[in-house]
Design an enzyme around this catalytic site. Structure first.
Site, mmCIF file in Angstrom:
data_model
loop_
_atom_site.group_PDB
_atom_site.id
_atom_site.type_symbol
_atom_site.label_atom_id
_atom_site.label_comp_id
_atom_site.label_asym_id
_atom_site.label_seq_id
_atom_site.Cartn_x
_atom_site.Cartn_y
_atom_site.Cartn_z
ATOM 1 N N LYS A 29 0.858 -1.192 0.000
ATOM 2 C CA LYS A 29 0.000 0.000 0.000
ATOM 3 C C LYS A 29 0.887 1.233 0.000
ATOM 4 O O LYS A 29 1.519 1.552 1.004
ATOM 5 C CB LYS A 29 -0.941 0.053 1.202
ATOM 6 C CG LYS A 29 -2.033 1.140 1.007
ATOM 7 C CD LYS A 29 -2.590 1.697 2.294
ATOM 8 C CE LYS A 29 -1.748 2.810 2.859
ATOM 9 N NZ LYS A 29 -1.775 4.075 2.063
ATOM 10 N N CYS B 282 13.797 11.489 5.258
ATOM 11 C CA CYS B 282 13.972 11.173 6.679
ATOM 12 C C CYS B 282 15.401 11.397 7.148
ATOM 13 O O CYS B 282 15.648 11.580 8.343
ATOM 14 C CB CYS B 282 13.556 9.728 6.946
ATOM 15 S SG CYS B 282 14.458 8.508 5.962
ATOM 16 N N GLU C 275 11.149 1.838 9.672
ATOM 17 C CA GLU C 275 12.084 2.944 9.489
ATOM 18 C C GLU C 275 11.241 4.197 9.638
ATOM 19 O O GLU C 275 10.405 4.500 8.795
ATOM 20 C CB GLU C 275 12.763 2.855 8.121
ATOM 21 C CG GLU C 275 13.971 3.770 7.987
ATOM 22 C CD GLU C 275 13.607 5.118 7.387
ATOM 23 O OE1 GLU C 275 13.573 6.104 8.175
ATOM 24 O OE2 GLU C 275 13.355 5.192 6.189
ATOM 25 N N GLU D 8 10.218 16.677 14.751
ATOM 26 C CA GLU D 8 10.525 16.567 13.322
ATOM 27 C C GLU D 8 9.578 17.452 12.513
ATOM 28 O O GLU D 8 8.361 17.323 12.600
ATOM 29 C CB GLU D 8 10.394 15.114 12.864
ATOM 30 C CG GLU D 8 10.767 14.919 11.405
ATOM 31 C CD GLU D 8 10.564 13.487 10.926
ATOM 32 O OE1 GLU D 8 11.363 13.034 10.085
ATOM 33 O OE2 GLU D 8 9.607 12.837 11.375
#
Length: 480
Positions: A181, A291, A257, A384
Site C-alpha cells: 500500500k 527522513c 524505518e 521533526e
C-alpha cells in the site's frame, strides 16, 4: 500531462474498485487524476490471493527462479524509465533531475542487487559430536530459510518508488507474497510497478497492490489483518506506533524505518566550504522531505559565525527546489516556521512562502529556512518538521557536541564534519544513530544496514539484513 490512472492490482488483475478521491499536483494544486480507495473487502481479497500464491505456484519457485523474476522486473522499469520519472515528478513535484538520478535508478538497483544477494547467499552447517549416542555419535546441523508468508509493505510519499522497491525486492527474493500500500499522495509509480511485475509474469497473487488512506482505511485494514505474517513500514513515528498496536494483536513481526531529527556536527578543523555545501544538501534536498535530512546543525564556536553566514547566504540563493507534498503538509511546515519565531528564533534565511509569478503560486512551496538562537528544549529543535528548515547552534568541545547530538527522542542519522580522522573515529560511535556519515551525506551502499534507534525505528534494512527479516531460519538436525 495525461491524467494519472492509479489502480489496484489484486490476484494478477487490475481493478479500480472503490470510491475515488482526487490526486493533486503539489506543483500547482491542479487535480491530475483520481485514486480508488480500497475497501476492507478488496484488502481481504489481496491478502487471500497472497496466501494462495505462497501456498501454491509462488511458494514452489526456487531462489534461481525468483532472482530471474527480479532481474526481469528491473529490466522492465529500465525499459519504461521516462514514464517512471514523469510519474514520480507528477506525484511529488520533486525536480526531474532528482527523480532521474536517484529515485528511479535506485529502484532498478534494488531489484538487481537483491537478485544477486539472494542467489549467492550461503547457509551454515555444523558437524556435531555428542558422546554417548548410539551409532556414530555424530550429527549434521544445517540451516535453511523459509519465507514468512504474506508481507504487508507500507511505503511513504517522499521517495515513493525507491522505498517501495527497497522492501518489495527482498520480500519477493525471500519467497514471500506481498500486499503493498503506497501513500495515498503518491500512487502512480506503484501502479506502474504493478504493470511491470504483471508483464514479468509472476504467478498471480505473488505481488498485490492496494491504494487508499491509512487510519480507518486501507492501511489499517491491511496492518490489522490476521492473514498478514509481517509488516514492513517506512513513515512517521506516530503512524509506526499505530501500526505496532495493530500488529500486537497477532504478534506480527515488524520492520520500521521512522522519523528523524538528524544532527550535523561541524568541528572547527572542518573544510568550511565542504561543510557548508554538504549541510546545504543535507538540509534542503527534496525540500527537506527525506527522513535523513539535517534539521539540527551544531557548529564549533570558533567557526560558528562564518559557517552560519555562509549557510544562510547559500540558502537564500536556492532556486531549484520542489514543493511540499500537499497543502496540509505545507501548512504544518509553515506552523513550525511561526513557532520558531514565537519560541525566540532569529530567522537568518527564508521563513515564508516564495512568490514565483506563475502557476507554481498555486502549489505548496515554502522557502528554505535557516534559524538560530533557540534552546535545546524548544519544540522546533525537538520535533521533526520534515521540511526545508534547520536550526544552527554553537558548541565548545567534543563532549558537548555529542551530548547535543544525542539529546533527541530520535536517532536515525547524523553527519560529522572534520579533517581530524582520530576525532571522526572517536565521535561517530558515540552518536546514538543508525548511520553516521563523516564528511559526506546520504552516501549509501545497498549492502549496509539501514535503520534507526529510539523513536526512529525497529530493525535494519539493506543487504542481508533485509533478507534476514523477510525469512525465518530453520535448523535441521540429522543424526548420522
Amino acid at each position: 500531462m495525461a491524467a494519472m490512472k492509479p489502480a489496484h492490482y489484486v490476484n494478477g488483475a487490475f481493478t479500480a474498485a472503490g470510491t475515488a478521491f482526487p490526486l493533486r499536483s503539489p506543483v500547482d494544486g491542479r487535480e491530475i487524476g483520481t485514486v480508488p480507495e480500497a475497501s476492507r473487502e478488496t484488502v481481504d481479497e489481496a491478502v487471500r490471493a497472497a496466501r494462495a500464491a505462497v501456498e501454491g505456484p509462488w511458494g514452489r519457485t526456487s531462489v534461481e527462479e525468483r532472482c530471474a523474476y527480479l532481474r526481469r522486473i528491473a529490466d522492465g522499469i529500465e525499459a519504461r524509465f521516462d514514464e517512471f520519472v514523469a510519474a514520480e515528478v507528477a506525484d511529488t513535484g520533486k525536480p526531474r533531475d532528482l527523480a532521474a538520478t536517484v529515485d528511479i535508478p535506485r529502484a532498478i538497483g534494488n531489484f538487481r542487487s537483491y537478485a544477486d544477494l539472494a542467489y549467492g547467499r550461503p547457509e551454515r552447517a555444523y558437524p556435531t559430536t555428542v558422546p554417548g549416542w548410539s551409532g556414530s555419535g555424530r550429527a549434521l546441523n544445517y540451516t535453511v530459510r523459509r519465507p514468512l508468508g504474506v508481507v504487508a509493505v507500507i511505503s511513504p510519499w517522499n521517495l515513493p518508488l525507491l522505498l517501495l522497491t527497497w522492501k518489495v525486492a527482498p520480500a519477493l527474493a525471500a519467497g514471500n507474497a506481498v500486499v503493498a500500500k503506497p501513500s495515498e499522495e503518491t500512487p502512480s509509480t506503484a501502479t506502474l510497478l504493478a504493470e511491470v511485475i504483471d508483464a514479468a509474469g509472476l504467478p498471480a497473487g505473488a505481488f498485490n497492490l492496494v491504494h487508499g488512506h491509512g487510519a480507518n482505511a486501507a492501511g489499517e485494514h491491511l496492518t490489522a489483518h490476521p492473514g498478514v505474517d509481517a509488516i514492513a513500514f517506512t513513515g512517521a513515528s506516530a503512524t509506526g506506533s499505530a501500526i505496532m498496536r495493530n500488529a500486537a494483536a497477532h504478534v506480527t513481526p515488524v520492520s520500521f524505518e521512522l522519523g528523524g531529527k538528524n544532527p550535523a556536527l561541524v568541528f572547527a578543523d572542518a573544510d568550511l566550504e565542504e561543510a557548508v555545501e554538504g549541510t546545504l544538501r543535507s538540509s534542503f534536498t527534496h525540500s527537506g522531505q527525506i527522513c535523513l535530512c539535517t534539521e539540527r546543525v551544531y557548529v564549533q564556536r570558533p567557526v560558528y559565525d562564518a559557517f552560519v553566514e555562509a549557510l544562510a547566504e547559500r540558502a537564500r540563493g536556492l532556486r531549484d527546489y520542489g514543493p511540499m507534498i500537499s497543502a496540509e503538509h505545507r501548512d504544518k511546515v509553515l506552523s513550525y516556521y511561526r513557532l520558531a519565531v514565537e519560541e525566540g528564533a532569529t530567522v537568518l534565511a527564508g521563513g515564508g512562502v516564495p512568490v514565483f509569478g506563475d502557476a507554481r503560486d498555486g502549489g505548496y512551496y515554502v522557502e528554505p529556512t535557516v534559524v538560530a538562537g533557540l534552546p535545546q528544549t524548544a519544540r522546533t529543535v525537538r520535533e521533526e518538521v520534515f521540511g526545508p528548515i534547520c536550526h544552527v547552534a554553537p558548541f565548545d568541545d567534543e563532549d558537548e557536541a555529542v551530548r547535543l547530538a544525542n539529546d533527541s527522542p530520535y536517532g536515525l542519522a547524523a553527519t560529522v564534519w572534520t579533517t581530524d580522522l582520530s576525532r571522526a573515529h572517536r565521535v561517530a560511535p558515540r552518536i546514538e544513530a543508525g548511520i553516521v556519515w563523516v564528511n559526506c551525506w546520504n552516501l549509501r551502499d545497498l549492502r549496509t544496514p539501514f535503520g534507526g534507534v529510539k523513536a526512529s525505528g525497529i530493525g535494519r534494512e539493506g543487504g542481508e539484513y533485509s533478507l534476514d527479516f523477510f525469512s525465518e531460519p530453520v535448523n535441521v538436525c540429522v543424526k548420522i
